[in-house]
Write a protein that holds these residues in place. Structure first.
Motif, mmCIF file in Angstrom:
data_model
loop_
_atom_site.group_PDB
_atom_site.id
_atom_site.type_symbol
_atom_site.label_atom_id
_atom_site.label_comp_id
_atom_site.label_asym_id
_atom_site.label_seq_id
_atom_site.Cartn_x
_atom_site.Cartn_y
_atom_site.Cartn_z
ATOM 1 N N SER A 291 12.333 35.110 -20.126
ATOM 2 C CA SER A 291 12.259 35.222 -18.682
ATOM 3 C C SER A 291 11.867 36.652 -18.339
ATOM 4 C CB SER A 291 13.615 34.834 -18.089
ATOM 5 O OG SER A 291 13.744 35.334 -16.788
ATOM 6 N N GLY A 292 10.607 36.842 -17.960
ATOM 7 C CA GLY A 292 10.087 38.175 -17.654
ATOM 8 C C GLY A 292 10.241 39.131 -18.832
ATOM 9 N N GLY A 293 9.990 38.603 -20.048
ATOM 10 C CA GLY A 293 10.057 39.434 -21.241
ATOM 11 C C GLY A 293 11.447 39.494 -21.865
ATOM 12 N N THR A 294 12.469 39.071 -21.122
ATOM 13 C CA THR A 294 13.831 39.079 -21.675
ATOM 14 C C THR A 294 14.133 37.727 -22.305
ATOM 15 O OG1 THR A 294 14.389 40.348 -19.716
ATOM 16 C CG2 THR A 294 16.237 39.639 -21.117
ATOM 17 N N PRO A 295 14.495 37.701 -23.586
ATOM 18 C CA PRO A 295 14.824 36.409 -24.190
ATOM 19 C C PRO A 295 16.119 35.833 -23.605
ATOM 20 C CG PRO A 295 15.158 38.192 -25.769
ATOM 21 C CD PRO A 295 14.621 38.812 -24.520
ATOM 22 N N LEU A 296 16.091 34.528 -23.405
ATOM 23 C CA LEU A 296 17.205 33.861 -22.735
ATOM 24 C C LEU A 296 17.573 32.644 -23.579
ATOM 25 C CD1 LEU A 296 18.487 34.355 -19.908
ATOM 26 C CD2 LEU A 296 16.921 32.594 -19.044
ATOM 27 N N THR A 297 18.829 32.547 -24.013
ATOM 28 C CA THR A 297 19.261 31.375 -24.773
ATOM 29 C C THR A 297 19.897 30.384 -23.801
ATOM 30 O OG1 THR A 297 19.626 32.700 -26.732
ATOM 31 C CG2 THR A 297 20.702 30.560 -26.673
ATOM 32 N N ILE A 298 19.259 29.232 -23.659
ATOM 33 C CA ILE A 298 19.714 28.247 -22.672
ATOM 34 C C ILE A 298 20.634 27.214 -23.314
ATOM 35 C CG2 ILE A 298 18.902 26.441 -21.109
ATOM 36 C CD1 ILE A 298 16.485 28.276 -20.637
ATOM 37 N N LEU A 299 20.307 26.811 -24.539
ATOM 38 C CA LEU A 299 21.211 25.953 -25.319
ATOM 39 C C LEU A 299 21.335 26.582 -26.691
ATOM 40 C CD1 LEU A 299 19.904 22.364 -24.456
ATOM 41 C CD2 LEU A 299 22.027 23.407 -23.641
ATOM 42 N N ASP A 300 22.555 26.593 -27.225
ATOM 43 C CA ASP A 300 22.802 27.369 -28.427
ATOM 44 C C ASP A 300 23.521 26.543 -29.489
ATOM 45 O OD1 ASP A 300 22.963 29.451 -30.142
ATOM 46 O OD2 ASP A 300 24.395 30.634 -28.985
ATOM 47 N N VAL B 48 29.421 17.705 -17.820
ATOM 48 C CA VAL B 48 29.827 18.542 -16.698
ATOM 49 C C VAL B 48 29.676 20.011 -17.084
ATOM 50 C CG1 VAL B 48 31.458 16.799 -15.853
ATOM 51 C CG2 VAL B 48 32.270 18.590 -17.390
ATOM 52 N N GLY B 49 29.740 20.875 -16.082
ATOM 53 C CA GLY B 49 29.613 22.304 -16.361
ATOM 54 C C GLY B 49 29.004 23.000 -15.167
ATOM 55 N N PRO B 50 29.208 24.302 -15.060
ATOM 56 C CA PRO B 50 28.683 25.030 -13.909
ATOM 57 C C PRO B 50 27.161 25.000 -13.854
ATOM 58 C CG PRO B 50 29.742 26.534 -15.484
ATOM 59 C CD PRO B 50 29.958 25.154 -15.986
ATOM 60 N N SER B 51 26.639 25.282 -12.677
ATOM 61 C CA SER B 51 25.201 25.370 -12.485
ATOM 62 C C SER B 51 24.640 26.415 -13.451
ATOM 63 C CB SER B 51 24.969 25.762 -11.032
ATOM 64 O OG SER B 51 23.608 25.880 -10.810
ATOM 65 N N GLY B 52 23.540 26.083 -14.119
ATOM 66 C CA GLY B 52 22.930 27.022 -15.054
ATOM 67 C C GLY B 52 23.480 26.953 -16.466
ATOM 68 N N SER B 53 24.387 25.995 -16.729
ATOM 69 C CA SER B 53 25.001 25.937 -18.066
ATOM 70 C C SER B 53 24.125 25.215 -19.097
ATOM 71 C CB SER B 53 26.387 25.295 -17.992
ATOM 72 O OG SER B 53 26.331 24.034 -17.378
ATOM 73 N N GLY B 54 23.034 24.590 -18.640
ATOM 74 C CA GLY B 54 22.101 23.972 -19.582
ATOM 75 C C GLY B 54 22.084 22.449 -19.563
ATOM 76 N N LYS B 55 22.732 21.850 -18.547
ATOM 77 C CA LYS B 55 22.857 20.389 -18.503
ATOM 78 C C LYS B 55 21.489 19.694 -18.395
ATOM 79 C CE LYS B 55 25.466 20.502 -14.776
ATOM 80 N NZ LYS B 55 25.407 21.965 -14.486
ATOM 81 N N GLY C 229 25.334 27.220 -22.342
ATOM 82 C CA GLY C 229 24.592 26.629 -23.446
ATOM 83 C C GLY C 229 25.418 26.208 -24.637
ATOM 84 N N HIS C 230 26.753 26.212 -24.490
ATOM 85 C CA HIS C 230 27.650 25.765 -25.566
ATOM 86 C C HIS C 230 28.484 24.589 -25.070
ATOM 87 C CE1 HIS C 230 27.209 29.324 -28.189
ATOM 88 N NE2 HIS C 230 27.023 29.978 -27.052
ATOM 89 N N ILE C 231 28.883 23.719 -26.014
ATOM 90 C CA ILE C 231 29.883 22.701 -25.676
ATOM 91 C C ILE C 231 31.250 23.358 -25.783
ATOM 92 C CG2 ILE C 231 30.961 20.533 -26.411
ATOM 93 C CD1 ILE C 231 28.220 19.623 -27.381
#
Ligand SMILES: Nc1ncnc2c1ncn2[C@@H]1O[C@H](COP(=O)(O)OP(=O)(O)O)[C@@H](O)[C@H]1O
Ligand SMILES: [Mg+2]
Length: 227
Positions: free
Chosen positions: A13-22, A37-44, A215-217
């Protein structure tokens, strides 16, 4: 049966690596109803997209009834989705230029079902919209549009049904009606149902609740018994 092994999704994301699911590991047996379930942005949504084969993971695998999605070409993936997977989204995603009946007919025709017209009528009847079959999406309320989307998703009896916050745009009574339908068809057709929701009451209906965070269970809970 779905087997998910070490599933990882990274983006930049704009050159910054982002781990969405791990490194997600998960096995979902036939007929199971799983709530995610999980908060917004958690990778669902990302997880659902990978299970549907709409996206390719950075590493790891999704195996659907013994076939690894990473071994399939884009054409094979499209065929798998067409024949085995139904999807429902928060914003309905009906085709605006087609009537309710035609929206339900499309996936049946793509599968070469010679009785697509009759099947579509039967499905609309099952979701209580027989009278509205010739209406266009714009002429239907949100709840009615989502019931058409449920009928479309179940057209052709998919093995796997994916629903991403299907009641997110509906008031609670209308949402409840859509969920009742979704669950009834899930039971009748014995599909796997994977449902992303923010609603704890809805998640509590599932056989199993998986909680995602960053990005984690973080929790994977089986319900003790199902009535
Ligand atoms: N195409 C993309 N490019 C950059 N970031 C993305 C992209 N898709 C998703 N993300 C980010 O990944 C994270 C997880 O997204 P998502 O799976 O949509 O979460 P959820 O559905 O749980 O709200 C979020 O931080 C989101 O901003
Ligand atoms: Mg989402």
């Amino acid at each position: 049966m779905i087997e998910i092994s070490q599933l990882t999704m990274r983006l930049s994301s704009g050159g910054t690596p982002l781990t969405i699911l791990d490194g997600i590991n998960l096995q979902i047996p036939a007929k199971q109803f799983v709530a995610i379930v999980g908060p917004s942005g958690s990778g669902k949504s990302t997880l659902l997209g990978l299970i549907a084969g709409l996206d390719r993971p950075t590493s790891g695998s999704v195996t659907f009834n013994g076939t690894s999605l990473s071994d399939l070409s884009e054409d094979d993936l499209a065929r798998l989705r067409r024949n085995k997977v139904g999807m429902i989204f928060q914003s309905f995603h009906l085709i605006p230029t087609l009537t309710a009946a035609e929206n339900v007919q499309v996936p049946l025709e793509l599968r070469g079902d010679s009785e697509a017209t009759d099947q579509a009528r039967r499905l609309l009847d099952a979701v209580g919209l027989a009278e509205r079959q010739h209406h266009y999406p714009v002429q239907l309320s949100g709840g009615e549009q989502q019931r058409v989307a449920v009928a479309r998703a179940y057209a052709g009896s998919p093995t796997l049904l994916l629903a991403d916050e299907p009641t997110g745009n509906l008031d609670s009574a209308t949402g409840r009606r859509v969920i009742d339908l979704l669950l009834r068809l899930h039971r009748e057709q014995e599909s796997i149902l994977i449902l992303v929701t923010h609603d704890p009451a809805l998640a509590s209906l599932a056989d199993r609740v998986i909680s995602l965070r960053d990005g984690h269970i973080v929790e994977d809970k089986l319900r003790e018994s199902r009535d």
